[in-house]
Design a protein around this motif. Structure first.
Motif, PDB file in Angstrom:
ATOM      1  N   LEU A  18      48.363 -70.300 -25.375  1.00  0.00           N
ATOM      2  CA  LEU A  18      49.424 -71.282 -25.511  1.00  0.00           C
ATOM      3  C   LEU A  18      50.131 -71.455 -24.170  1.00  0.00           C
ATOM      4  CD1 LEU A  18      51.160 -70.357 -28.901  1.00  0.00           C
ATOM      5  CD2 LEU A  18      49.482 -72.158 -28.472  1.00  0.00           C
ATOM      6  N   ARG A  19      50.450 -72.687 -23.828  1.00  0.00           N
ATOM      7  CA  ARG A  19      51.163 -72.967 -22.588  1.00  0.00           C
ATOM      8  C   ARG A  19      52.540 -72.300 -22.606  1.00  0.00           C
ATOM      9  NH1 ARG A  19      52.441 -79.133 -21.509  1.00  0.00           N
ATOM     10  NH2 ARG A  19      50.161 -79.210 -21.834  1.00  0.00           N
ATOM     11  N   ASP A  20      52.963 -71.755 -21.484  1.00  0.00           N
ATOM     12  CA  ASP A  20      54.285 -71.144 -21.321  1.00  0.00           C
ATOM     13  C   ASP A  20      54.492 -69.937 -22.239  1.00  0.00           C
ATOM     14  OD1 ASP A  20      54.936 -73.256 -19.544  1.00  0.00           O
ATOM     15  OD2 ASP A  20      55.580 -74.512 -21.215  1.00  0.00           O
ATOM     16  N   ALA A  21      53.411 -69.272 -22.605  1.00  0.00           N
ATOM     17  CA  ALA A  21      53.540 -68.133 -23.507  1.00  0.00           C
ATOM     18  C   ALA A  21      52.535 -67.051 -23.140  1.00  0.00           C
ATOM     19  CB  ALA A  21      53.321 -68.578 -24.954  1.00  0.00           C
ATOM     20  N   ASP A  22      52.828 -65.856 -23.612  1.00  0.00           N
ATOM     21  CA  ASP A  22      51.910 -64.720 -23.449  1.00  0.00           C
ATOM     22  C   ASP A  22      51.864 -64.013 -24.800  1.00  0.00           C
ATOM     23  OD1 ASP A  22      50.470 -62.485 -22.813  1.00  0.00           O
ATOM     24  OD2 ASP A  22      51.685 -61.901 -21.088  1.00  0.00           O
ATOM     25  N   LEU A  23      50.864 -64.361 -25.606  1.00  0.00           N
ATOM     26  CA  LEU A  23      50.721 -63.835 -26.959  1.00  0.00           C
ATOM     27  C   LEU A  23      49.379 -63.130 -27.097  1.00  0.00           C
ATOM     28  CD1 LEU A  23      51.914 -66.889 -29.113  1.00  0.00           C
ATOM     29  CD2 LEU A  23      53.241 -64.867 -28.527  1.00  0.00           C
ATOM     30  N   VAL A  24      49.424 -61.918 -27.643  1.00  0.00           N
ATOM     31  CA  VAL A  24      48.202 -61.175 -27.928  1.00  0.00           C
ATOM     32  C   VAL A  24      48.264 -60.728 -29.387  1.00  0.00           C
ATOM     33  CG1 VAL A  24      46.723 -59.238 -27.316  1.00  0.00           C
ATOM     34  CG2 VAL A  24      48.065 -60.385 -25.543  1.00  0.00           C
ATOM     35  N   PHE A  25      47.202 -60.988 -30.136  1.00  0.00           N
ATOM     36  CA  PHE A  25      47.173 -60.683 -31.556  1.00  0.00           C
ATOM     37  C   PHE A  25      46.135 -59.612 -31.841  1.00  0.00           C
ATOM     38  CE2 PHE A  25      45.910 -62.056 -36.017  1.00  0.00           C
ATOM     39  CZ  PHE A  25      47.035 -61.507 -36.614  1.00  0.00           C
ATOM     40  N   TYR A  26      46.556 -58.607 -32.597  1.00  0.00           N
ATOM     41  CA  TYR A  26      45.664 -57.536 -33.047  1.00  0.00           C
ATOM     42  C   TYR A  26      45.566 -57.642 -34.573  1.00  0.00           C
ATOM     43  CZ  TYR A  26      46.685 -55.691 -28.382  1.00  0.00           C
ATOM     44  OH  TYR A  26      46.829 -55.533 -27.021  1.00  0.00           O
ATOM     45  N   PRO A  27      44.507 -58.257 -35.109  1.00  0.00           N
ATOM     46  CA  PRO A  27      44.437 -58.526 -36.550  1.00  0.00           C
ATOM     47  C   PRO A  27      44.360 -57.284 -37.417  1.00  0.00           C
ATOM     48  CG  PRO A  27      42.680 -59.670 -35.345  1.00  0.00           C
ATOM     49  CD  PRO A  27      43.355 -58.768 -34.376  1.00  0.00           C
ATOM     50  N   ALA A  28      43.923 -56.166 -36.876  1.00  0.00           N
ATOM     51  CA  ALA A  28      43.730 -54.961 -37.696  1.00  0.00           C
ATOM     52  C   ALA A  28      44.125 -53.713 -36.929  1.00  0.00           C
ATOM     53  CB  ALA A  28      42.287 -54.877 -38.166  1.00  0.00           C
ATOM     54  N   LEU A  29      45.371 -53.650 -36.480  1.00  0.00           N
ATOM     55  CA  LEU A  29      45.836 -52.446 -35.805  1.00  0.00           C
ATOM     56  C   LEU A  29      45.864 -51.268 -36.789  1.00  0.00           C
ATOM     57  CD1 LEU A  29      46.908 -51.159 -33.222  1.00  0.00           C
ATOM     58  CD2 LEU A  29      49.207 -51.874 -33.888  1.00  0.00           C
ATOM     59  N   PHE A  30      46.142 -51.583 -38.068  1.00  0.00           N
ATOM     60  CA  PHE A  30      46.083 -50.594 -39.136  1.00  0.00           C
ATOM     61  C   PHE A  30      45.067 -51.071 -40.175  1.00  0.00           C
ATOM     62  CE2 PHE A  30      50.138 -49.976 -37.171  1.00  0.00           C
ATOM     63  CZ  PHE A  30      50.404 -48.605 -37.269  1.00  0.00           C
ATOM     64  N   ASN A  31      44.268 -50.146 -40.705  1.00  0.00           N
ATOM     65  CA  ASN A  31      43.288 -50.539 -41.709  1.00  0.00           C
ATOM     66  C   ASN A  31      43.967 -50.750 -43.064  1.00  0.00           C
ATOM     67  OD1 ASN A  31      43.504 -47.998 -43.053  1.00  0.00           O
ATOM     68  ND2 ASN A  31      41.944 -47.106 -41.713  1.00  0.00           N
ATOM     69  N   ALA A  32      43.195 -51.173 -44.070  1.00  0.00           N
ATOM     70  CA  ALA A  32      43.769 -51.528 -45.366  1.00  0.00           C
ATOM     71  C   ALA A  32      44.448 -50.347 -46.043  1.00  0.00           C
ATOM     72  CB  ALA A  32      42.677 -52.111 -46.265  1.00  0.00           C
ATOM     73  N   GLU A  33      43.822 -49.186 -45.979  1.00  0.00           N
ATOM     74  CA  GLU A  33      44.408 -48.005 -46.614  1.00  0.00           C
ATOM     75  C   GLU A  33      45.718 -47.611 -45.945  1.00  0.00           C
ATOM     76  OE1 GLU A  33      43.307 -43.297 -47.503  1.00  0.00           O
ATOM     77  OE2 GLU A  33      41.766 -44.671 -46.750  1.00  0.00           O
ATOM     78  N   GLU A  34      45.722 -47.598 -44.613  1.00  0.00           N
ATOM     79  CA  GLU A  34      46.946 -47.285 -43.880  1.00  0.00           C
ATOM     80  C   GLU A  34      48.041 -48.295 -44.196  1.00  0.00           C
ATOM     81  OE1 GLU A  34      45.571 -45.346 -39.663  1.00  0.00           O
ATOM     82  OE2 GLU A  34      45.178 -47.472 -39.959  1.00  0.00           O
ATOM     83  N   SER A  35      47.668 -49.568 -44.225  1.00  0.00           N
ATOM     84  CA  SER A  35      48.649 -50.631 -44.447  1.00  0.00           C
ATOM     85  C   SER A  35      49.295 -50.510 -45.817  1.00  0.00           C
ATOM     86  CB  SER A  35      47.979 -51.993 -44.293  1.00  0.00           C
ATOM     87  OG  SER A  35      47.481 -52.165 -42.978  1.00  0.00           O
TER      88      SER A  35
END
Length: 204
Positions: A18-35
């Motif tokens: 995205l312009r003028d932004a710094d975004l990083v997405f981690y879709p699964a930092l925690f697994n389903a059981e942890e979540s």
């Protein structure tokens, strides 16, 4: 950062262009059981409250429950609400350790939001309060129901983006993001289950 953690970080992350932004997405930092485990623990262990704000002379309850935890003295004010930090719990410190490691920064506070169902929401805003400093780093961790996270550029109304914040996901917002972009979680009739969001911050 250890070599193994560095490899995990690169495997997990998705850069959002995205312009003028710094975004990083981690879709699964925690697994389903942890979540699922963290969702249950946070629901019960956190001292949730429903704050109020005044808009055009009207006192309104926030459409979600909130809590503020952090280091001593790291108070935070937004929407006319001043929050004094509750001391970190062991659970929150464990989550902070994971988030600190993946983001490469050391957060000193966290704002928690409990969206009880699709009727709970948060309006358009930027996390740009003075105590967050220049180019604030915000680490947003989600558990529970997936909710739509919408972004819009403050000056170019044609620039918009949407992202589904799934359970166990982590969104890192840094650089000039808060200067140029607003974000919100809209109401939805499609969601009947709760979501907890933790936005880790650095209060100066």
């Amino acid at each position: 950062m250890t070599e193994s953690l560095s490899r995990i970080k690169e495997m997990l992350k998705i850069a959002i262009p995205l312009r003028d932004a710094d975004l990083v997405f981690y879709p699964a930092l925690f697994n389903a059981e942890e979540s699922d485990r963290w969702m249950a623990e946070l629901t019960e262990a956190i001292a949730w409250q429903q704050d109020q704000m005044t808009i055009f002379g009207r006192v309104l309850s926030l459409p979600r429950l909130t809590a503020w935890y952090g280091d001593p003295g790291k108070s935070y004010t937004y929407s006319g609400i001043t929050m004094t930090p509750t001391p970190w719990t062991e659970g929150l410190l464990a989550l902070k350790a994971r988030v600190d490691a993946i983001s490469g920064v050391t957060f000193n506070s966290v704002l928690l939001n409990l969206y009880r169902d699709g009727n709970d929401s948060v309006g358009w805003h930027s996390d740009d309060e003075p105590e967050l400093g220049q180019n604030p780093v915000i680490g947003s961790l989600s558990f529970g129901a997936t909710r739509r996270f919408s972004l819009r550029h403050k000056f170019n109304k044609e620039l918009k983006h949407q992202l589904g914040l799934t359970s166990g996901s982590f969104l890192l917002m840094q650089g000039t993001t808060q200067h140029y972009w607003q974000h919100h979680i809209p109401k939805t009739k499609r969601c009947a289950t709760p979501r907890i969001n933790l936005t880790f911050r650095i209060i100066h």
